[in-house]
Write an enzyme that holds these catalytic residues in place. Structure first.
Site, PDB file in Angstrom:
ATOM      1  N   ASP A 135      49.848  41.437  31.281  1.00 59.14           N
ATOM      2  CA  ASP A 135      50.072  42.679  30.525  1.00 59.14           C
ATOM      3  C   ASP A 135      51.148  43.532  31.216  1.00 59.14           C
ATOM      4  O   ASP A 135      51.539  44.584  30.709  1.00 59.14           O
ATOM      5  CB  ASP A 135      48.771  43.451  30.274  1.00 59.14           C
ATOM      6  CG  ASP A 135      48.036  43.818  31.537  1.00 59.14           C
ATOM      7  OD1 ASP A 135      48.519  43.482  32.634  1.00 59.14           O
ATOM      8  OD2 ASP A 135      46.952  44.446  31.433  1.00 59.14           O
ATOM      9  N   SER A 136      51.666  43.041  32.347  1.00 59.10           N
ATOM     10  CA  SER A 136      52.848  43.650  32.988  1.00 59.10           C
ATOM     11  C   SER A 136      54.005  43.680  31.990  1.00 59.10           C
ATOM     12  O   SER A 136      54.947  44.453  32.136  1.00 59.10           O
ATOM     13  CB  SER A 136      53.251  42.854  34.233  1.00 59.10           C
ATOM     14  OG  SER A 136      53.359  41.475  33.935  1.00 59.10           O
TER      15      SER A 136
ATOM     16  N   ASP B  10      46.301  37.590  29.850  1.00 59.84           N
ATOM     17  CA  ASP B  10      45.604  38.815  30.261  1.00 59.84           C
ATOM     18  C   ASP B  10      44.862  39.447  29.096  1.00 59.84           C
ATOM     19  O   ASP B  10      45.440  39.649  28.017  1.00 59.84           O
ATOM     20  CB  ASP B  10      46.627  39.841  30.769  1.00 59.84           C
ATOM     21  CG  ASP B  10      46.699  39.898  32.282  1.00 59.84           C
ATOM     22  OD1 ASP B  10      45.813  39.330  32.945  1.00 59.84           O
ATOM     23  OD2 ASP B  10      47.653  40.522  32.783  1.00 59.84           O
TER      24      ASP B  10
ATOM     25  N   LYS C 196      42.316  36.265  31.716  1.00 56.86           N
ATOM     26  CA  LYS C 196      42.134  36.996  32.979  1.00 56.86           C
ATOM     27  C   LYS C 196      41.702  38.419  32.663  1.00 56.86           C
ATOM     28  O   LYS C 196      42.202  39.013  31.711  1.00 56.86           O
ATOM     29  CB  LYS C 196      43.437  36.995  33.779  1.00 56.86           C
ATOM     30  CG  LYS C 196      43.386  37.877  35.033  1.00 56.86           C
ATOM     31  CD  LYS C 196      44.532  37.610  35.970  1.00 56.86           C
ATOM     32  CE  LYS C 196      45.834  38.326  35.667  1.00 56.86           C
ATOM     33  NZ  LYS C 196      45.743  39.801  35.662  1.00 56.86           N
TER      34      LYS C 196
ATOM     35  N   GLU D 150      40.427  42.289  34.664  1.00 55.23           N
ATOM     36  CA  GLU D 150      40.389  43.037  35.913  1.00 55.23           C
ATOM     37  C   GLU D 150      39.000  43.620  36.156  1.00 55.23           C
ATOM     38  O   GLU D 150      38.353  44.089  35.218  1.00 55.23           O
ATOM     39  CB  GLU D 150      41.418  44.186  35.869  1.00 55.23           C
ATOM     40  CG  GLU D 150      42.846  43.697  35.742  1.00 55.23           C
ATOM     41  CD  GLU D 150      43.880  44.826  35.676  1.00 55.23           C
ATOM     42  OE1 GLU D 150      43.524  45.999  35.897  1.00 55.23           O
ATOM     43  OE2 GLU D 150      45.049  44.505  35.407  1.00 55.23           O
TER      44      GLU D 150
ATOM     45  N   GLU E  77      45.190  41.313  44.179  1.00 52.52           N
ATOM     46  CA  GLU E  77      46.435  42.101  44.133  1.00 52.52           C
ATOM     47  C   GLU E  77      46.372  43.295  45.082  1.00 52.52           C
ATOM     48  O   GLU E  77      45.383  44.041  45.102  1.00 52.52           O
ATOM     49  CB  GLU E  77      46.705  42.598  42.693  1.00 52.52           C
ATOM     50  CG  GLU E  77      47.975  43.456  42.642  1.00 52.52           C
ATOM     51  CD  GLU E  77      48.546  43.688  41.250  1.00 52.52           C
ATOM     52  OE1 GLU E  77      47.957  43.223  40.258  1.00 52.52           O
ATOM     53  OE2 GLU E  77      49.602  44.349  41.183  1.00 52.52           O
TER      54      GLU E  77
HETATM   55  O1  KIV Z   1      50.078  41.518  34.406  1.00 51.29           O
HETATM   56  C1  KIV Z   1      50.456  40.834  35.345  1.00 51.29           C
HETATM   57  O2  KIV Z   1      51.621  40.386  35.422  1.00 51.29           O
HETATM   58  C2  KIV Z   1      49.491  40.556  36.415  1.00 51.29           C
HETATM   59  C3  KIV Z   1      50.047  40.045  37.702  1.00 51.29           C
HETATM   60  C4  KIV Z   1      50.652  41.175  38.432  1.00 51.29           C
HETATM   61  C5  KIV Z   1      49.036  39.321  38.493  1.00 51.29           C
HETATM   62  O3  KIV Z   1      48.333  40.754  36.247  1.00 51.29           O
END
Ligand code: KIV
Length: 261
Positions: free
Chosen positions: A42-43, A81, A110, A112, A179
């Protein structure tokens, strides 16, 4: 050959796992099989969406980008994500995790969070969706925590991180992203867990490493975290190439006869 979770897990203690983000089919196809894992992170909301944080990206947007990455990459293990607000309780987490498996061919999702998320992780795994955990500096919490804070510098924080990692593993996660965690603590977690740890800003002892592709290739220039190593000066290369194109058009050097019908 397609990378599987079993192959990734068998690398623990034997060979480092490599991972990078991708958000579209074009770049996913360039990265495919070069790294073991591709994360549709989600970056994306920051690096390509220009937003201040990751919070505003929607489930539908993440699914769209995951679909594109799955078209481009056929060999790397693909993780998607779960966006902010899409897994507040187990029921919602299962419903939205299932959407990723139904609408894309991602290999895992994934999310968090530590101990407090372990019930959601357990419930998703029970429904047959592979889960990757993510603890330490969690970008989805950056707004409520007032910034991006390195974790594990106090004994209290270190012991919470260890408990969180163990809870996520016990709930059935296949791997875990660490992280922004002090190296000593991420090393300890890596030794304690049976599942692989993938580090970002958490030192060299993790079982693998991940970087956001636009950071490591020098395209994202707004800021550069200490942990990012730039392997290319992408922004300069692109801008120089574009300048040449503009000059060629203005000087009528482009298109040539060979480039015309
Ligand atoms: O969103 C993302 O790119 C991430 C990485 C920083 C691990 O979660």
């Amino acid at each position: 050959m397609k990378m599987t979770i079993h192959t990734l897990q068998s690398k623990k203690g034997v060979e480092k796992i490599t991972a990078v983000t991708a958000y579209d089919a074009l770049f996913a196809s360039l990265f495919d099989a070069q790294t073991d894992v591709i994360l549709v992170g989600d970056s994306l909301n920051m690096s390509f969406g220009g937003k201040e944080d990751t919070l505003s990206i929607t489930l539908e947007e993440m699914i769209y980008h995951t679909k594109s990455v799955c078209i481009g990459a056929k060999k790397s293990f693909i993780i998607a994500d779960m966006p902010f607000g899409s897994y507040q309780n187990s029921k919602m987490a299962v419903k939205n995790a299932l959407k990723f498996y139904q609408k894309t061919s991602a290999d895992a999702i994934k999310l968090e969070g530590g101990k407090e998320r372990s019930e959601s992780v357990r419930a998703i795994v029970k429904e047959g969706v592979a889960v990757i955990g993510h603890i330490g500096l969690m970008p989805q919490f950056a707004r409520s925590e007032g910034g991006y804070k390195i974790k594990g510098r106090s004994e209290k924080e270190a012991s919470k991180l260890i408990d969180d990692a163990l809870a996520i593993e016990d709930a059935g996660a296949s791997m875990i992203v660490l992280e922004g965690i002090a190296s000593e603590v991420s090393n300890h977690i890596t030794q304690k867990l049976k599942i692989p740890t993938i580090g970002i800003g958490s030192g060299k002892k993790c079982d693998g490493q991940i970087l956001v592709w636009s950071d490591m290739m020098g395209f994202f220039q707004r800021f550069k975290p200490k942990f990012v190593r730039r392997y290319l000066d992408g922004a300069t290369l692109i801008q120089e190439a574009l300048q040449k194109y503009v000059q060629d058009v203005k000087s009528e050097n482009f298109p040539s006869l060979e480039e015309s019908y």
